[in-house]
Write a protein that holds these residues in place. Structure first.
Motif, PDB file in Angstrom:
ATOM      1  N   ALA A   1      44.236 -43.967 -83.945  1.00 54.15           N
ATOM      2  CA  ALA A   1      44.102 -44.272 -82.524  1.00 54.15           C
ATOM      3  C   ALA A   1      45.342 -43.849 -81.745  1.00 54.15           C
ATOM      4  O   ALA A   1      45.241 -43.247 -80.669  1.00 54.15           O
ATOM      5  N   GLN A   2      46.503 -44.165 -82.273  1.00 49.38           N
ATOM      6  CA  GLN A   2      47.743 -43.802 -81.595  1.00 49.38           C
ATOM      7  C   GLN A   2      47.870 -42.290 -81.438  1.00 49.38           C
ATOM      8  O   GLN A   2      48.221 -41.783 -80.365  1.00 49.38           O
ATOM      9  N   ASP A   3      47.582 -41.553 -82.519  1.00 49.81           N
ATOM     10  CA  ASP A   3      47.667 -40.093 -82.458  1.00 49.81           C
ATOM     11  C   ASP A   3      46.646 -39.523 -81.482  1.00 49.81           C
ATOM     12  O   ASP A   3      46.965 -38.645 -80.665  1.00 49.81           O
ATOM     13  N   ALA A   4      45.395 -39.984 -81.573  1.00 46.32           N
ATOM     14  CA  ALA A   4      44.331 -39.419 -80.737  1.00 46.32           C
ATOM     15  C   ALA A   4      44.581 -39.660 -79.262  1.00 46.32           C
ATOM     16  O   ALA A   4      44.473 -38.747 -78.431  1.00 46.32           O
ATOM     17  N   VAL A   5      44.926 -40.897 -78.906  1.00 42.70           N
ATOM     18  CA  VAL A   5      45.175 -41.205 -77.496  1.00 42.70           C
ATOM     19  C   VAL A   5      46.421 -40.472 -77.003  1.00 42.70           C
ATOM     20  O   VAL A   5      46.434 -39.902 -75.907  1.00 42.70           O
ATOM     21  N   GLY A   6      47.469 -40.451 -77.814  1.00 43.52           N
ATOM     22  CA  GLY A   6      48.692 -39.763 -77.421  1.00 43.52           C
ATOM     23  C   GLY A   6      48.474 -38.275 -77.205  1.00 43.52           C
ATOM     24  O   GLY A   6      48.948 -37.699 -76.221  1.00 43.52           O
TER      25      GLY A   6
ATOM     26  N   GLU B   1      35.345 -50.441 -85.421  1.00 45.36           N
ATOM     27  CA  GLU B   1      36.734 -50.839 -85.601  1.00 45.36           C
ATOM     28  C   GLU B   1      37.688 -49.788 -85.040  1.00 45.36           C
ATOM     29  O   GLU B   1      38.704 -50.113 -84.420  1.00 45.36           O
ATOM     30  N   LEU B   2      37.368 -48.510 -85.249  1.00 42.16           N
ATOM     31  CA  LEU B   2      38.204 -47.443 -84.700  1.00 42.16           C
ATOM     32  C   LEU B   2      38.187 -47.487 -83.173  1.00 42.16           C
ATOM     33  O   LEU B   2      39.232 -47.317 -82.522  1.00 42.16           O
ATOM     34  N   ALA B   3      37.009 -47.714 -82.591  1.00 43.68           N
ATOM     35  CA  ALA B   3      36.915 -47.820 -81.131  1.00 43.68           C
ATOM     36  C   ALA B   3      37.792 -48.951 -80.613  1.00 43.68           C
ATOM     37  O   ALA B   3      38.448 -48.826 -79.574  1.00 43.68           O
ATOM     38  N   HIS B   4      37.815 -50.061 -81.339  1.00 43.94           N
ATOM     39  CA  HIS B   4      38.661 -51.192 -80.956  1.00 43.94           C
ATOM     40  C   HIS B   4      40.125 -50.770 -80.886  1.00 43.94           C
ATOM     41  O   HIS B   4      40.832 -51.079 -79.912  1.00 43.94           O
ATOM     42  N   HIS B   5      40.589 -50.047 -81.892  1.00 43.31           N
ATOM     43  CA  HIS B   5      41.992 -49.630 -81.914  1.00 43.31           C
ATOM     44  C   HIS B   5      42.290 -48.602 -80.816  1.00 43.31           C
ATOM     45  O   HIS B   5      43.381 -48.623 -80.220  1.00 43.31           O
ATOM     46  N   ILE B   6      41.343 -47.721 -80.544  1.00 47.67           N
ATOM     47  CA  ILE B   6      41.545 -46.736 -79.471  1.00 47.67           C
ATOM     48  C   ILE B   6      41.605 -47.433 -78.120  1.00 47.67           C
ATOM     49  O   ILE B   6      42.432 -47.090 -77.267  1.00 47.67           O
ATOM     50  N   MET B   7      40.771 -48.441 -77.912  1.00 48.66           N
ATOM     51  CA  MET B   7      40.819 -49.202 -76.659  1.00 48.66           C
ATOM     52  C   MET B   7      42.162 -49.905 -76.505  1.00 48.66           C
ATOM     53  O   MET B   7      42.757 -49.903 -75.416  1.00 48.66           O
TER      54      MET B   7
ATOM     55  N   GLU C   1      45.040 -49.036 -77.815  1.00 52.35           N
ATOM     56  CA  GLU C   1      46.093 -48.057 -77.581  1.00 52.35           C
ATOM     57  C   GLU C   1      46.026 -47.506 -76.162  1.00 52.35           C
ATOM     58  O   GLU C   1      47.061 -47.330 -75.504  1.00 52.35           O
ATOM     59  N   ALA C   2      44.822 -47.234 -75.675  1.00 45.97           N
ATOM     60  CA  ALA C   2      44.686 -46.742 -74.301  1.00 45.97           C
ATOM     61  C   ALA C   2      45.147 -47.798 -73.303  1.00 45.97           C
ATOM     62  O   ALA C   2      45.843 -47.484 -72.325  1.00 45.97           O
ATOM     63  N   GLU C   3      44.775 -49.050 -73.542  1.00 45.52           N
ATOM     64  CA  GLU C   3      45.205 -50.133 -72.651  1.00 45.52           C
ATOM     65  C   GLU C   3      46.722 -50.268 -72.653  1.00 45.52           C
ATOM     66  O   GLU C   3      47.342 -50.480 -71.602  1.00 45.52           O
ATOM     67  N   ARG C   4      47.333 -50.118 -73.837  1.00 47.36           N
ATOM     68  CA  ARG C   4      48.793 -50.196 -73.918  1.00 47.36           C
ATOM     69  C   ARG C   4      49.457 -49.122 -73.077  1.00 47.36           C
ATOM     70  O   ARG C   4      50.552 -49.327 -72.535  1.00 47.36           O
ATOM     71  N   ARG C   5      48.778 -47.996 -72.930  1.00 45.70           N
ATOM     72  CA  ARG C   5      49.321 -46.877 -72.161  1.00 45.70           C
ATOM     73  C   ARG C   5      48.800 -46.858 -70.731  1.00 45.70           C
ATOM     74  O   ARG C   5      48.980 -45.871 -70.009  1.00 45.70           O
ATOM     75  N   GLY C   6      48.116 -47.936 -70.320  1.00 42.13           N
ATOM     76  CA  GLY C   6      47.668 -48.041 -68.938  1.00 42.13           C
ATOM     77  C   GLY C   6      46.343 -47.380 -68.634  1.00 42.13           C
ATOM     78  O   GLY C   6      46.022 -47.152 -67.467  1.00 42.13           O
ATOM     79  N   GLY C   7      45.551 -47.089 -69.660  1.00 48.96           N
ATOM     80  CA  GLY C   7      44.265 -46.424 -69.442  1.00 48.96           C
ATOM     81  C   GLY C   7      43.082 -47.299 -69.794  1.00 48.96           C
ATOM     82  O   GLY C   7      43.225 -48.415 -70.307  1.00 48.96           O
TER      83      GLY C   7
END
Length: 342
Positions: free
Chosen positions: A300-305, A78-84, A86-92
């Motif tokens: 997810a937001q914190d980690a990716v940011g 579930e955490l991986a889902h949220h990180i994906m 968030e990364a997609e939202r930021r273009g990654g």
């Protein structure tokens, strides 16, 4: 022999380091013969492109790596889902890898898996040691999740596990429970997630003047369904069964609930059960499971940011790649459901 460098490839091929760099970067003004000689030298020496060096020269690839222990543990999936997301939202884009909680795989993650196509790594470690982090190349951006890290070793995101476990224990105490067992707990040892959550449990007992019984803190081989079931059965078949179970993840808790049902115990009539992580299954179990819910989208937001900020610092050659590690505490909340009277 250490890891081969461009200089080693150049000497092997009988060309200059600049020529090797031109081949690696696919510059067109290189003869086919020279390109072939350099490629053969690269293959012979096992040379791999240095991630951090390439980032400094060329900027982002748009790919980040996420390394977690096991994707069949629902929390990590579930955490991986949220990180994906968030990364997609930021273009990654996210490359997801399993470490199995093995130290050698976690060391490989810290080193970027020797790949040339990731800009940085988000890692949830279980076995990593302080010296492994001390030896890493700090030019490779890294964000750690969870508790297996020495302070200041890398950017880090986690919930306050002590506070979360204390809150869950206080809830059980408020219901009149006094023999509260901790499945997956640890009274001593490294300050990992299990130890910190046990510390929160101890703080709640101390504040309520409830004595701590060592026999109610039960370590487990792993945090899986079967481990929770086995621990619950052993506790309930002892001379003084507990009247509540604080399970340090939801897999343990749901395994315990199943074992209690099979052995004729009623939850929450005979005893309460509380878990950690708020995986989706907890909303559909019978009874529904009281659990501590980490803010997974927030993590997810914190980690990716944090990772992207560190990548930008490396690419800009701003000197901030070696700046002090950033620590962020994500939120959590206790969701009271049927397994503890909700």
């Amino acid at each position: 022999m250490g890891r081969p460098r461009i200089k080693d490839v150049a000497e092997y091929a009988g060309v200059s380091p600049k020529t090797v760099s031109n081949v690696l970067n696919d510059y067109e003004h290189v003869s086919d013969r020279t390109r072939t000689v350099v490629r053969e030298a690269i293959d012979a020496l096992g040379y791999r492109v240095n991630i951090a060096g390439r980032q400094l020269r060329r900027g982002r690839t748009g790919m980040i790596a996420l390394a977690v222990p096991d994707l069949d543990i629902a929390y990590f999936a579930e955490l991986a889902h949220h990180i994906m997301l968030e990364a997609e939202r930021r273009g990654g884009t996210v490359l997801i890898l399993e470490t199995g909680g093995r130290r050698e795989r976690e060391i490989a993650a810290v080193q970027g898996f020797d790949a040339e196509f990731t800009d940085g790594v988000i890692l949830s470690p279980l076995a990593l040691r302080p010296r492994d982090l001390a030896r890493r190349d700090t030019r490779l951006p890294l964000v750690l999740l969870g508790e297996c890290n020495p302070p200041g070793s890398a950017d880090h995101v986690a919930i306050d596990n002590v506070a979360a476990a204390r809150e869950a224990t206080e809830h059980l105490l408020s219901r009149g429970r006094r023999r509260i067992a901790v499945i997956g707990g640890a009274l001593r040892g490294p300050r990992n997630t299990g130890r910190l959550r046990t510390m929160g449990y101890q703080k709640a007992l101390d504040a309520a003047d409830v004595p701590l019984s060592d026999d109610l803190v039960v370590p487990v081989p792993a945090y899986r369904w079967a481990d929770g079931a086995s621990a619950a059965r052993a506790l309930m078949r002892g001379p003084e069964p507990p009247d509540a179970l604080l399970c340090l993840n939801d897999h343990l808790a749901l395994g315990a609930v199943r074992a209690l049902h099979e052995d004729g115990w009623s939850v929450p009539k005979d005893l309460d059960v509380v878990g950690f992580d708020d995986i989706e299954a907890t909303r559909y179990s019978i009874p529904t499971l009281t659990t501590v819910a980490p803010d997974k989208p927030g993590i997810a937001q914190d980690a990716v940011g944090m990772l992207l900020d560190r990548i930008d610092s490396v690419n800009a050659d701003s000197g901030k790649a070696d700046a002090a590690a950033v620590e962020k505490v994500a939120g959590h909340r206790l969701l009271v459901r049927e397994s503890s009277g909700g």
